[in-house]
Design a protein around this motif. Structure first.
Motif, short mmCIF file in Angstrom:
data_model
loop_
_atom_site.label_atom_id
_atom_site.label_comp_id
_atom_site.label_asym_id
_atom_site.label_seq_id
_atom_site.Cartn_x
_atom_site.Cartn_y
_atom_site.Cartn_z
N UNK A 333 66.52 84.11 122.89
CA UNK A 333 66.72 83.47 121.58
C UNK A 333 66.17 82.05 121.59
N UNK A 334 65.58 81.66 120.48
CA UNK A 334 65.03 80.32 120.35
C UNK A 334 65.26 79.82 118.93
N UNK A 338 61.58 75.93 109.96
CA UNK A 338 60.66 76.30 108.88
C UNK A 338 60.59 75.16 107.89
N UNK A 339 59.40 74.70 107.57
CA UNK A 339 59.24 73.56 106.69
C UNK A 339 59.01 72.29 107.47
N UNK A 340 58.62 71.25 106.75
CA UNK A 340 58.24 70.00 107.41
C UNK A 340 59.39 69.02 107.54
N UNK A 361 66.40 75.64 109.85
CA UNK A 361 66.33 76.10 111.23
C UNK A 361 67.07 77.42 111.34
N UNK A 362 66.44 78.38 111.99
CA UNK A 362 67.13 79.65 112.20
C UNK A 362 66.85 80.13 113.63
#
Length: 414
Positions: A333-334, A338-340, A361-362
């Motif tokens: 898992x890491x 997503x997105x800036x 963050x996911x």
């Protein structure tokens, strides 16, 4: 007046005679300096002290014509004549009272009158045989004997113990410690010697290589293992020399060599060196290797799982079938962003403006297949091939261990 320097102080010890100390009522009233290197000087003592109470220097007047100056670094403790004067007064006042004698012993200790300290502790228990604090200070403990007290030293010796710098221990424990200390000393000497041999061998010195090859002392293990690790990333090609080291460890055969070879079998980047280390382990260190590698099959690091499974191919064991199967596919898992990031402003299709967060963050789960683990599974089941299907492999091995008996129902009915 003659003043001697510290380096001359031992030469004047012969000048210290009984006549330089005066006796009053049995108590010595002259001052005394005890030297850190052993021995003492008595006479009229004057000492200069630092704020922390330590002695900067002291001067002992032995007679009208001879004085000795001593640096504080050579003084263990000093007793000036004034201290002994006060001691005589306190000793006279203590009388035959046990508690007074004990308090006097305590005062003597604070004033570094160590022989007097012990004398008055002894006097305390003469007056009060069960004085607990005095007994403890003299090293006595409660015991089931006629007096109810026994020295700790006597008790320990009765128990078969001997005294060492680290306390009372069994003779075999002390022997083991001494042996370990000597081994550590020899091991450190080998590290220095082997580095020199290694440097010469790298330059092609045939005598150094021959001397290395002939090593038979187990104390050289640490030095060899350390050089193997240090030379792992050498710029020049040292494979042939490092191979000599691996085989040398294989001949020495001790706990240190096993540990070094186990590490090589897991992490060594040179395939030939790594495989030679594992081959050596198959001859004398297999249990340690397996015990180290099998838990790593459950590692969260795919690389570590691969390395462990690869090493275990030298120690295939059908009893570890399910451990092999569990390592066929692992997950990691890491955190993925997503997105800036930051806050963004915008307008919708209906012309309404709004604010939104630009990043989220996911958790991402990735699967990894391990060919070395599959190789292990196939090695113990050459007639089957379920690829990376862990469920199918588990069912296969479960059936091997618990074969279905067609007549079980009939036997139960009968």
């Amino acid at each position: 007046m003659l003043v001697l320097r510290p380096q001359m102080m031992f030469r004047v010890l012969v000048a210290v005679v009984a006549g330089t100390a005066c006796n009053v009522g049995g108590w010595v009233c002259a001052g005394k300096i005890e030297l850190s290197g052993g021995g003492q000087l008595t006479g009229d003592v004057k000492a200069a002290k630092k704020p922390d109470g330590s002695t900067t220097h002291a001067v002992v007047k032995i007679d009208d014509d001879l004085s000795v100056a001593i640096a504080g670094t050579h003084v263990r403790y000093t007793v000036v004549a004034e201290d002994l004067e006060e001691y005589r007064d306190r000793a006279a006042a203590a009388g035959q009272d046990a508690e007074s004698q004990f308090q006097l012993a305590h005062w003597c200790k604070l004033n570094t009158l160590l022989p007097q300290h012990r004398f008055h502790l002894t006097r305390t228990i003469e007056l009060d045989p069960d004085h607990r604090l005095a007994r403890a200070a003299l090293g006595y403990i409660r015991h089931n004997n006629e007096s109810g007290w026994i020295s700790a030293e006597t008790l320990r010796r009765d128990q078969g113990l001997i005294h060492s710098s680290k306390g009372w221990v069994l003779p075999e424990v002390l022997a083991a410690r001494n042996q370990a200390d000597e081994a550590d000393k020899q091991s450190k000497l080998w590290i220095k010697k082997f580095r020199r041999l290694h440097a010469n061998a790298v330059r092609g010195d045939s005598e150094a290589i021959a001397e290395i090859t002939a090593i038979a002392d187990p104390m050289a293990t640490q030095a060899i293992a350390a050089e193997l690790l240090r030379s792992r990333n050498a710029k020049s090609n040292l494979r042939s020399l490092r191979m000599i080291y691996v085989r040398l460890l294989g001949r020495l055969r001790n706990g240190g060599t096993v540990a070094a070879l186990v590490e090589l079998g897991l992490n060594e980047p040179d395939e030939l060196i790594r495989e030679e280390a594992l081959r050596q382990l198959t001859e004398f260190g297999a249990p340690s290797a397996v015990a180290t590698y099998v838990p790593l099959l459950r590692s969260s690091s795919p690389g570590q799982v691969d390395a462990a499974a690869r090493a275990l191919t030298f120690f295939v064991d059908p009893e570890l079938a399910f451990a092999y199967v569990d390592a066929l596919v692992t997950e990691k898992q890491s955190q993925v962003q997503v997105g800036s990031g930051g806050t963004q402003a915008g307008f919708g299709n209906n012309g309404v403006s709004g604010m939104s967060q630009g990043a989220s963050v996911f958790t991402k789960t990735s699967s990894f297949k391990h060919p070395a683990a599959l190789q292990l599974v196939k090695a113990i089941a050459p007639g089957a091939d379920y690829g990376y299907d862990e469920t199918a492999w588990r069912q296969y091995f479960a059936a091997l261990r618990n074969p279905y008996r067609e007549d079980m129902r009939r036997d139960a009915d009968e």
